[in-house]
Design a protein around this motif. Structure first.
Motif, PDB file in Angstrom:
ATOM      1  N   SER A   1       0.871  -1.193  -0.087  1.00  0.00           N
ATOM      2  CA  SER A   1       0.055  -0.167   0.067  1.00  0.00           C
ATOM      3  C   SER A   1       0.872   1.211   0.100  1.00  0.00           C
ATOM      4  O   SER A   1       0.358   2.451  -0.605  1.00  0.00           O
ATOM      5  N   LYS A   2       2.089   1.309   0.584  1.00  0.00           N
ATOM      6  CA  LYS A   2       2.803   2.422   0.898  1.00  0.00           C
ATOM      7  C   LYS A   2       4.218   1.911   0.774  1.00  0.00           C
ATOM      8  O   LYS A   2       4.497   1.063   1.560  1.00  0.00           O
ATOM      9  N   ALA A   3       5.195   2.932   0.119  1.00  0.00           N
ATOM     10  CA  ALA A   3       6.470   2.646   0.530  1.00  0.00           C
ATOM     11  C   ALA A   3       7.386   3.637   0.435  1.00  0.00           C
ATOM     12  O   ALA A   3       6.995   4.874  -0.381  1.00  0.00           O
ATOM     13  N   VAL A   4       8.388   3.873   1.491  1.00  0.00           N
ATOM     14  CA  VAL A   4       9.166   5.079   1.686  1.00  0.00           C
ATOM     15  C   VAL A   4      10.570   4.451   1.972  1.00  0.00           C
ATOM     16  O   VAL A   4      10.681   3.093   2.217  1.00  0.00           O
ATOM     17  N   VAL A   5      11.744   5.310   1.666  1.00  0.00           N
ATOM     18  CA  VAL A   5      12.891   4.713   2.189  1.00  0.00           C
ATOM     19  C   VAL A   5      13.415   5.764   3.418  1.00  0.00           C
ATOM     20  O   VAL A   5      13.290   7.076   3.453  1.00  0.00           O
ATOM     21  N   ASN A   6      13.993   5.069   4.394  1.00  0.00           N
ATOM     22  CA  ASN A   6      14.512   5.640   5.604  1.00  0.00           C
ATOM     23  C   ASN A   6      15.868   5.977   5.671  1.00  0.00           C
ATOM     24  O   ASN A   6      16.618   5.758   4.460  1.00  0.00           O
ATOM     25  N   ASP A   7      16.639   6.728   6.661  1.00  0.00           N
ATOM     26  CA  ASP A   7      17.585   7.200   6.565  1.00  0.00           C
ATOM     27  C   ASP A   7      18.680   6.037   6.730  1.00  0.00           C
ATOM     28  O   ASP A   7      19.858   6.152   6.537  1.00  0.00           O
ATOM     29  N   ALA A   8      18.495   4.785   6.741  1.00  0.00           N
ATOM     30  CA  ALA A   8      19.357   3.661   7.048  1.00  0.00           C
ATOM     31  C   ALA A   8      19.434   2.867   5.778  1.00  0.00           C
ATOM     32  O   ALA A   8      19.872   1.621   5.490  1.00  0.00           O
ATOM     33  N   ASP A   9      18.942   3.548   4.430  1.00  0.00           N
ATOM     34  CA  ASP A   9      18.620   3.023   3.190  1.00  0.00           C
ATOM     35  C   ASP A   9      18.040   1.715   3.036  1.00  0.00           C
ATOM     36  O   ASP A   9      18.108   0.829   2.565  1.00  0.00           O
ATOM     37  N   GLU A  10      16.783   1.787   3.818  1.00  0.00           N
ATOM     38  CA  GLU A  10      16.013   0.850   3.849  1.00  0.00           C
ATOM     39  C   GLU A  10      14.682   0.842   3.220  1.00  0.00           C
ATOM     40  O   GLU A  10      14.090   2.332   3.297  1.00  0.00           O
ATOM     41  N   LEU A  11      14.081   0.249   2.438  1.00  0.00           N
ATOM     42  CA  LEU A  11      12.624   0.441   1.986  1.00  0.00           C
ATOM     43  C   LEU A  11      11.676   0.120   3.047  1.00  0.00           C
ATOM     44  O   LEU A  11      11.529  -1.381   3.277  1.00  0.00           O
ATOM     45  N   VAL A  12      11.011   0.809   3.444  1.00  0.00           N
ATOM     46  CA  VAL A  12       9.981   0.587   4.431  1.00  0.00           C
ATOM     47  C   VAL A  12       8.710   0.298   3.766  1.00  0.00           C
ATOM     48  O   VAL A  12       8.262   1.442   3.280  1.00  0.00           O
ATOM     49  N   THR A  13       7.857  -0.785   3.593  1.00  0.00           N
ATOM     50  CA  THR A  13       6.835  -1.022   3.233  1.00  0.00           C
ATOM     51  C   THR A  13       5.699  -1.453   3.873  1.00  0.00           C
ATOM     52  O   THR A  13       5.981  -2.519   5.031  1.00  0.00           O
ATOM     53  N   CYS A  14       4.400  -1.055   3.741  1.00  0.00           N
ATOM     54  CA  CYS A  14       3.329  -1.601   4.655  1.00  0.00           C
ATOM     55  C   CYS A  14       2.348  -2.181   3.479  1.00  0.00           C
ATOM     56  O   CYS A  14       2.342  -1.792   2.247  1.00  0.00           O
ATOM     57  N   SER A  15       1.697  -3.485   4.099  1.00  0.00           N
ATOM     58  CA  SER A  15       1.052  -4.244   3.030  1.00  0.00           C
ATOM     59  C   SER A  15      -0.317  -4.799   3.352  1.00  0.00           C
ATOM     60  O   SER A  15      -0.583  -4.910   4.750  1.00  0.00           O
ATOM     61  N   MET A  16      -1.241  -5.284   2.719  1.00  0.00           N
ATOM     62  CA  MET A  16      -2.353  -5.641   3.259  1.00  0.00           C
ATOM     63  C   MET A  16      -2.403  -7.026   4.036  1.00  0.00           C
ATOM     64  O   MET A  16      -3.385  -7.561   4.287  1.00  0.00           O
ATOM     65  N   ASP A  17      -1.082  -7.634   4.068  1.00  0.00           N
ATOM     66  CA  ASP A  17      -0.882  -8.827   4.740  1.00  0.00           C
ATOM     67  C   ASP A  17      -0.574  -8.559   6.250  1.00  0.00           C
ATOM     68  O   ASP A  17      -0.075  -9.448   6.720  1.00  0.00           O
TER      69      ASP A  17
END
Length: 606
Positions: A369-385
């Motif tokens: 549903s949403k994806a952002v990148v944090n300052d630790a170079d990680e892709l943070v994603t939230c999902s319907m799972d």
């Protein structure tokens, strides 16, 4: 104030298990085409990053084929409509439109002079038609089958012949024009999936669900033999494609292989093993000049290598389902686009070249549903799972340990410096620090829709269905509700802080975009009007001076902070669907993603 389309990163073909996929080839050998949803996608065969999308069908498009002259494409859809349109102009002007059958079109074939065409598929009265392309008047009758016809081909020289293959386990041979039924081909014991004449017209083959390929004389329709003795493949054969010199052909099968045949000898020269997963079943193929292409059930397009059958020269990846979220991050100065789709798939793209791949390992099992990148170079994603994932974008693989299970389905996630993340779930707001839940707020008293953390990590703003923005202060590892709210015009659908932290922008279901000044306690508010329908996406440009919004009206607006009249309007961004998410590569390049599974880049001039 102007805009220009810079790149289209096209969707993959839409695949269905056990259903063959027709790939069309351009007679000049430059392009190939396939369908996804209501789109026909044309791609350059040498550089597949060059793509064009045709979006004029009202129903799902099922097949598209070039005319032998190369000037027109005929595309057929699920309603039985066939559109014949121009390939030479950017506008793809419609030449003719017909409805030859009353159900899904499965295949189309042209005579070599581009004057007659045969269309087959599912129908109520009949399963096929053959007619003149410029008047639609019939030049024969393709009757004789009791079930839908899967495949049709026309001999590319005189005397003309037509062959069809059907779900009733038989094929038919027709002579003409006008085309008349000659006899039935009844050697298959399962559905006949594909029939194809050799380019020189001397032979044709039929392939079926029984794993057999049979060869016939192109002029008389007399049986000649079969390929591979007892069985051609260990699974159903969904597609065949001849070499330009008519001496060889390739076949694509559900046994997860593609075979290259010497037709004269009746033997397989090469077997391309495409993998072991169910998604490696091969449902389509095309021999175009020196290129051998096949399509996997996953939608991946494989360029086969005759010299190394175990490894394709290249595999084109991407999305075949609707794109739900986008974000951009620079690695070593090169911008990459990260996109998440309805089926849980995440792809990363080189923004300049379109080269792309997906993370390895097991990722989300449902819509991202949403994806952002944090300052630790990680892709943070939230999902319907019901999970949040933290994926290292330098390693490019999912980590089983960096998954946080949520109590409720997360709708939105945002990040700030110092390892903070905020997840807004259906009945809960969760604050995370260093990939661990540190604080949850339950029984909110309103339904939260979306959230954003101030870049400084001091405030969390949450927009709700109660037409308010709720401000929480972040103190250590807690969210403190100090009763601060801001009234909005409607239900907040998306919100974001500007990169410099000076502004909070929101869009709501009353079609209003608003910008609040953080420095004067969110009291300074500017409203922007333009959308005719609910805006659902919002993104700030890196310089914090512009922000873009996308709405259900198919529009994208690029707004200027402090000047409500200065705006760029991009209509029909993805033609058939609204823009599901937006992201910026730099101050003059905007990326859009949509339900057509395509990604577009736009160059903006202020």
């Amino acid at each position: 104030m102007a805009y220009e389309l810079k790149h289209v990163f096209a969707s993959l073909p839409q695949m269905e298990r056990g259903v063959s996929k027709v790939i069309g080839g351009d007679p000049k050998g430059n392009n190939f085409l396939y369908t996804n949803g209501k789109c026909v996608i044309i791609r350059n065969i040498d550089n597949p990053a060059i793509a064009d999308v045709y979006t004029e069908h009202a129903h799902q498009v099922t097949v598209a084929k070039y005319s032998p002259s190369g000037f027109y494409i005929a595309s057929g859809d699920a309603s039985g409509k066939v559109r014949i349109w121009d390939t030479t102009q950017k506008e793809h002007l419609l030449k003719y439109e017909y409805t030859p059958i009353s159900g899904k079109v499965k295949d189309i074939a042209w005579t070599e002079d581009s004057k007659r065409m045969a269309v087959v598929g599912d129908g109520r009265e009949k399963f096929g038609a053959v007619f003149l392309w410029d008047s639609g008047s019939s030049v024969g009758d393709l009757s004789g089958h009791s079930k839908l016809i899967n495949s049709v081909d026309i001999k590319q020289n005189r005397p003309y012949r037509i062959v069809v293959g059907s779900d009733d386990q038989t094929g038919s041979f027709f002579e003409g024009p006008p085309f008349k039924f000659k006899f039935t081909l009844s050697r298959h014991s399962q559905f006949v999936n594909c029939v194809r004449f050799s380019p020189n017209g001397e032979r044709f083959v039929t392939s079926g669900g029984d794993g057999m390929i049979f060869i016939y004389d192109g002029k008389t329709g007399e049986p000649i033999g079969s390929l591979g003795g007892e069985k051609s493949h260990n699974g159903g054969i969904y597609a065949v494609s001849w070499s330009p010199d008519s001496s060889q052909l390739i076949s694509a099968s559900g046994d997860k292989t593609v075979k290259l045949w010497d037709v004269g000898a009746g033997t397989a020269v090469t077997t391309f093993k495409m993998g072991t997963d169910v998604t490696d079943q091969q449902l389509g193929c095309l021999w175009q000049k020196d290129h051998l292409l096949s399509i996997s059930l996953s939608g991946y397009i494989n360029y086969l290598d005759k010299n190394n059958p175990d490894r394709p020269i290249r595999t084109i990846k991407g999305h075949s389902k609707s794109i739900q979220c986008l974000t951009v991050h620079k690695t070593d100065g090169r911008p990459n686009i990260y996109s998440g789709s309805h089926d849980g798939h995440i792809n990363y793209w080189d923004a300049d070249t379109g080269e792309n791949d997906c993370f390895s390992g097991k990722g989300h099992s449902n819509q991202v549903s949403k994806a952002v990148v944090n300052d630790a170079d990680e892709l943070v994603t939230c999902s319907m799972d019901d999970t949040l994932r933290f994926t290292n974008i330098n390693k490019k693989e999912y980590s089983a340990s960096d998954v946080v299970k949520m109590d409720f389905q997360p709708k939105s996630v945002s990040v700030a410096a110092g390892g903070l993340s905020l997840a807004v779930c259906v009945e809960q707001i969760v604050l995370l620090k260093d990939k661990k839940k540190v604080f949850t707020l339950d029984s909110l008293g309103y339904e939260a829709e979306v959230g954003a953390i101030h870049p400084g990590g001091t405030t969390a703003a949450v927009g709700g269905k109660d037409e308010k923005i709720h401000l929480y202060s972040i103190q250590g590892n807690t969210l403190k509700d100090e009763g601060k709210t801001i009234d909005a015009k409607g239900t907040i659908t998306e919100m974001a802080y500007s990169p410099n932290g000076a502004y909070l922008a929101t869009v709501d279901d009353k079609k209003v975009a608003a910008v609040y000044s953080v420095a004067d306690d969110y009291k300074g508010k500017t409203e922007y009007y333009g959308h005719h329908a609910k805006p659902v996406s919002l993104a700030w440009s890196p310089d914090s001076e512009h922000f873009a919004t996308g709405g259900m009206d198919m529009m994208v607006y690029v707004w200027t902070v402090g000047d409500t009249d200065k705006r760029i309007k991009i209509p029909d961004t993805h033609r058939l669907h609204h823009v599901s998410d937006l992201a910026w590569i730099d101050g003059h390049t905007l990326v859009t993603g949509s339900h057509d599974a395509c990604i577009k880049q736009w160059t903006l001039k202020y």
